[in-house]
Motif scaffolding. Structure first.
Motif, PDB file in Angstrom:
ATOM      1  N   UNK A 347       0.803  -1.218   0.000  1.00 25.16           N
ATOM      2  CA  UNK A 347       0.000   0.000   0.000  1.00 25.16           C
ATOM      3  C   UNK A 347       0.835   1.266   0.000  1.00 25.16           C
ATOM      4  N   UNK A 348       1.916   1.297   0.780  1.00 25.36           N
ATOM      5  CA  UNK A 348       2.738   2.500   0.853  1.00 25.36           C
ATOM      6  C   UNK A 348       3.298   2.866  -0.507  1.00 25.36           C
ATOM      7  N   UNK A 349       3.785   1.882  -1.241  1.00 26.62           N
ATOM      8  CA  UNK A 349       4.374   2.131  -2.566  1.00 26.62           C
ATOM      9  C   UNK A 349       3.383   2.807  -3.512  1.00 26.62           C
ATOM     10  N   UNK A 350       2.115   2.470  -3.350  1.00 27.53           N
ATOM     11  CA  UNK A 350       1.082   2.917  -4.276  1.00 27.53           C
ATOM     12  C   UNK A 350       0.270   4.097  -3.747  1.00 27.53           C
ATOM     13  N   UNK A 351       0.591   4.582  -2.546  1.00 26.79           N
ATOM     14  CA  UNK A 351      -0.316   5.496  -1.843  1.00 26.79           C
ATOM     15  C   UNK A 351      -0.614   6.804  -2.559  1.00 26.79           C
ATOM     16  N   UNK A 352       0.330   7.471  -3.211  1.00 25.90           N
ATOM     17  CA  UNK A 352      -0.070   8.704  -3.903  1.00 25.90           C
ATOM     18  C   UNK A 352      -1.085   8.468  -5.010  1.00 25.90           C
ATOM     19  N   UNK A 353      -0.824   7.490  -5.876  1.00 25.19           N
ATOM     20  CA  UNK A 353      -1.743   7.227  -6.992  1.00 25.19           C
ATOM     21  C   UNK A 353      -3.072   6.681  -6.505  1.00 25.19           C
ATOM     22  N   UNK A 354      -3.045   5.806  -5.508  1.00 18.94           N
ATOM     23  CA  UNK A 354      -4.288   5.240  -4.985  1.00 18.94           C
ATOM     24  C   UNK A 354      -5.129   6.330  -4.327  1.00 18.94           C
ATOM     25  N   UNK A 355      -4.498   7.210  -3.557  1.00 21.29           N
ATOM     26  CA  UNK A 355      -5.247   8.306  -2.948  1.00 21.29           C
ATOM     27  C   UNK A 355      -5.941   9.163  -3.982  1.00 21.29           C
ATOM     28  N   UNK A 356      -5.260   9.405  -5.095  1.00 27.75           N
ATOM     29  CA  UNK A 356      -5.850  10.216  -6.162  1.00 27.75           C
ATOM     30  C   UNK A 356      -7.044   9.515  -6.803  1.00 27.75           C
ATOM     31  N   UNK A 357      -6.873   8.245  -7.191  1.00 28.89           N
ATOM     32  CA  UNK A 357      -7.962   7.580  -7.915  1.00 28.89           C
ATOM     33  C   UNK A 357      -9.154   7.297  -7.008  1.00 28.89           C
ATOM     34  N   UNK A 358      -8.917   7.049  -5.729  1.00 30.58           N
ATOM     35  CA  UNK A 358     -10.050   6.857  -4.819  1.00 30.58           C
ATOM     36  C   UNK A 358     -10.800   8.173  -4.616  1.00 30.58           C
ATOM     37  N   UNK A 359     -10.067   9.271  -4.526  1.00 32.51           N
ATOM     38  CA  UNK A 359     -10.729  10.579  -4.416  1.00 32.51           C
ATOM     39  C   UNK A 359     -11.527  10.879  -5.680  1.00 32.51           C
ATOM     40  N   UNK A 360     -10.955  10.592  -6.832  1.00 27.01           N
ATOM     41  CA  UNK A 360     -11.679  10.806  -8.090  1.00 27.01           C
ATOM     42  C   UNK A 360     -12.926   9.939  -8.145  1.00 27.01           C
ATOM     43  N   UNK A 361     -12.809   8.685  -7.755  1.00 28.47           N
ATOM     44  CA  UNK A 361     -13.967   7.780  -7.755  1.00 28.47           C
ATOM     45  C   UNK A 361     -15.061   8.301  -6.832  1.00 28.47           C
ATOM     46  N   UNK A 362     -14.662   8.755  -5.636  1.00 24.75           N
ATOM     47  CA  UNK A 362     -15.637   9.251  -4.662  1.00 24.75           C
ATOM     48  C   UNK A 362     -16.383  10.473  -5.176  1.00 24.75           C
ATOM     49  N   UNK A 363     -15.709  11.287  -5.982  1.00 23.16           N
ATOM     50  CA  UNK A 363     -16.319  12.509  -6.497  1.00 23.16           C
ATOM     51  C   UNK A 363     -17.015  12.307  -7.833  1.00 23.16           C
ATOM     52  N   UNK A 364     -17.031  11.067  -8.307  1.00 20.84           N
ATOM     53  CA  UNK A 364     -17.701  10.774  -9.568  1.00 20.84           C
ATOM     54  C   UNK A 364     -16.930  11.249 -10.779  1.00 20.84           C
ATOM     55  N   UNK A 365     -15.613  11.440 -10.623  1.00 20.76           N
ATOM     56  CA  UNK A 365     -14.764  11.892 -11.723  1.00 20.76           C
ATOM     57  C   UNK A 365     -14.130  10.697 -12.432  1.00 20.76           C
ATOM     58  N   UNK A 366     -13.719  10.858 -13.673  1.00 20.99           N
ATOM     59  CA  UNK A 366     -12.952   9.790 -14.332  1.00 20.99           C
ATOM     60  C   UNK A 366     -11.651   9.558 -13.566  1.00 20.99           C
ATOM     61  N   UNK A 367     -11.272   8.306 -13.373  1.00 21.55           N
ATOM     62  CA  UNK A 367     -10.041   7.997 -12.656  1.00 21.55           C
ATOM     63  C   UNK A 367      -8.882   7.895 -13.633  1.00 21.55           C
ATOM     64  N   UNK A 368      -7.725   8.390 -13.219  1.00 25.26           N
ATOM     65  CA  UNK A 368      -6.569   8.413 -14.109  1.00 25.26           C
ATOM     66  C   UNK A 368      -6.048   7.023 -14.431  1.00 25.26           C
ATOM     67  N   UNK A 369      -6.339   6.074 -13.559  1.00 23.90           N
ATOM     68  CA  UNK A 369      -6.028   4.660 -13.792  1.00 23.90           C
ATOM     69  C   UNK A 369      -7.327   3.891 -13.620  1.00 23.90           C
ATOM     70  N   UNK A 370      -7.623   2.990 -14.515  1.00 26.94           N
ATOM     71  CA  UNK A 370      -8.871   2.230 -14.417  1.00 26.94           C
ATOM     72  C   UNK A 370      -8.901   1.393 -13.137  1.00 26.94           C
ATOM     73  N   UNK A 371     -10.030   1.457 -12.449  1.00 29.48           N
ATOM     74  CA  UNK A 371     -10.208   0.650 -11.234  1.00 29.48           C
ATOM     75  C   UNK A 371     -10.910  -0.671 -11.521  1.00 29.48           C
ATOM     76  N   UNK A 372     -11.277  -0.912 -12.765  1.00 30.56           N
ATOM     77  CA  UNK A 372     -11.995  -2.143 -13.100  1.00 30.56           C
ATOM     78  C   UNK A 372     -11.242  -3.406 -12.681  1.00 30.56           C
ATOM     79  N   UNK A 373      -9.912  -3.498 -12.899  1.00 29.65           N
ATOM     80  CA  UNK A 373      -9.226  -4.728 -12.486  1.00 29.65           C
ATOM     81  C   UNK A 373      -9.222  -4.945 -10.979  1.00 29.65           C
ATOM     82  N   UNK A 374      -9.422  -3.879 -10.214  1.00 30.61           N
ATOM     83  CA  UNK A 374      -9.371  -3.961  -8.748  1.00 30.61           C
ATOM     84  C   UNK A 374     -10.757  -4.080  -8.113  1.00 30.61           C
ATOM     85  N   UNK A 375     -11.774  -4.295  -8.931  1.00 31.97           N
ATOM     86  CA  UNK A 375     -13.145  -4.332  -8.427  1.00 31.97           C
ATOM     87  C   UNK A 375     -13.373  -5.524  -7.507  1.00 31.97           C
ATOM     88  N   UNK A 376     -14.234  -5.344  -6.531  1.00 31.23           N
ATOM     89  CA  UNK A 376     -14.598  -6.423  -5.615  1.00 31.23           C
ATOM     90  C   UNK A 376     -15.147  -7.629  -6.356  1.00 31.23           C
TER      91      UNK A 376
END
Length: 395
Positions: A347-376
């Protein structure tokens, strides 16, 4: 009852990153709730290694974007007081002939295809960079010069401090007892300090993410797993800050090592650890048999370390999913809930990018990296992100 535009549960390195990025994206009123103190959970137990090497190509992209943030962290946060403790020493990984050789070739090529600087070293070149090691069995040695390690606690607190300067409210010592849901949508949280309302909740609860299943009934496939870290001291054979982080795919435990304190070797196994019955990040017992076993593996690669002394030891807990990769993004069947859990040691290695894409997802914005592969849903569809080296923290 106070209302917020977004509530973040957890102020470790991921939660603090989410909070910062929400503020930067103009999220409005943001509240962060932390059961302990900022960065005081599993983030403090991180070995802090930063690399873009993964055999799961989706992780390479998140790591690449995160590395660009770590290289000049204060500029990334636009905060001259921010620090990451970065030591840029490089990252070396090797494999002998056998089952891990082709996966290593493929993973290194995947990095190159992403535009990442990767070198292929001879045994002699590897010894020049890491003279305390022997490479007689190494059939392939990869080297990522733009890599190293940093301090996860510094990163978490820097994210949090900058978020506060941008208007985020962070409350420490507050436990979240229940997620409030109304007509299939999140509407707030009930805590030890009262009820807070929001139609957007981002959970970054790490090993405590099982609370989500308890609150909602939605399966949350994550278990806490304890791992041991040793610091070894070998006078006359110091593991200096100039020597690269090293990953040994030829060792039984797929050991990873790095300099610690400028002289000692920090070492741990990159394989499956001890599964805990309940989430608990307190220090666990470390048997002498385990120390001897890891020490024997170290001595096979670093011969002088057969006489090394044990300087210190500790345990850290991973939030592990069945494929050792995180669940990121919106949860199906419950509107307004975004999650980031199951990082399984990276998690630490990925924390800047993950923080960004989770914030984008929460705000209904397009994410800079697709979250589809990480879906539940991948755990029910069988589209897992299992690393090519087997289960372990080098996915």
């Amino acid at each position: 009852m106070e209302s917020y535009d977004a509530i973040v549960i957890g102020a470790g390195v991921i939660g603090s990153s989410v909070a910062y990025h929400l503020a930067r994206l103009g999220a409005g009123k943001v509240l962060v709730l932390e059961r302990l103190q900022i960065g005081a959970g599993t983030s403090t137990q991180s070995s802090g290694i930063l690399r873009t090497h993964y055999s799961v190509i989706e992780n390479v992209e998140l790591a690449r974007r995160s590395w660009s943030a770590f290289t000049d962290f204060s500029a990334y946060l636009d905060d001259e007081d921010a620090a990451s403790g970065l030591v840029k020493c490089g990252y070396m990984i090797c494999a002998p002939d056998g089952a891990k050789l082709d996966p290593l070739k493929s993973a290194l090529q995947g990095q190159i295809d992403k535009g990442i600087a990767v070198q292929f070293l001879s045994q002699a070149e590897a010894r020049d960079r890491l003279p305390i090691a022997t490479f007689d069995d190494a059939a392939l040695i990869g080297y990522e010069p733009e890599a190293g390690f940093a301090d996860a606690y510094l990163v978490a607190t820097s994210f949090a401090r900058t978020a506060r300067r941008l208007g985020v409210k962070i409350m420490e010592g507050v436990s979240v007892d229940r997620l409030l849901v109304e007509q299939g949508r999140v509407c707030g949280v009930e805590t030890s300090r009262g009820t807070f309302l929001s139609r957007t909740v981002i959970s970054t609860q790490n090993i405590w993410a099982t609370d989500i299943e308890r609150w909602t009934g939605i399966p949350t496939p994550v278990v806490p797993e304890r791992h041991t870290v040793l610091a070894l001291d070998c006078p006359g054979h110091a593991y200096t800050f100039q020597m690269p982080v090293f990953k040994d795919l030829g060792s039984r435990g797929m050991l990873y090592c790095r300099s610690y304190g400028g002289n000692q070797m920090l070492v741990s196994e990159g394989t499956v650890g001890e599964t805990l019955a309940v989430p608990d990040n307190e220090q666990g017992d470390i048997s002498m048999d385990y120390i001897v076993e890891v020490g024997a593996q170290v001595a096979e690669r670093f011969p002088a370390y057969e006489a090394a002394g044990l300087a210190s030891q500790w345990t850290g807990v991973y939030d592990v999913t069945p494929d050792w990769n995180p669940v990121l993004g919106r949860v199906p069947g419950l509107e307004g809930l975004v999650v980031g859990y199951g990082f399984s040691g990276h998690g630490f290695k990925l924390s800047p990018a993950v923080g960004l894409v989770l914030a984008q997802s929460a705000l209904g914005l397009p994410t800079e990296v697709s979250l589809a592969p990480y879906a539940l849903e991948r755990f029910s569809t069988g589209q897992l992100l299992t690393g090519k080296y087997g289960l372990g923290a080098v996915s």
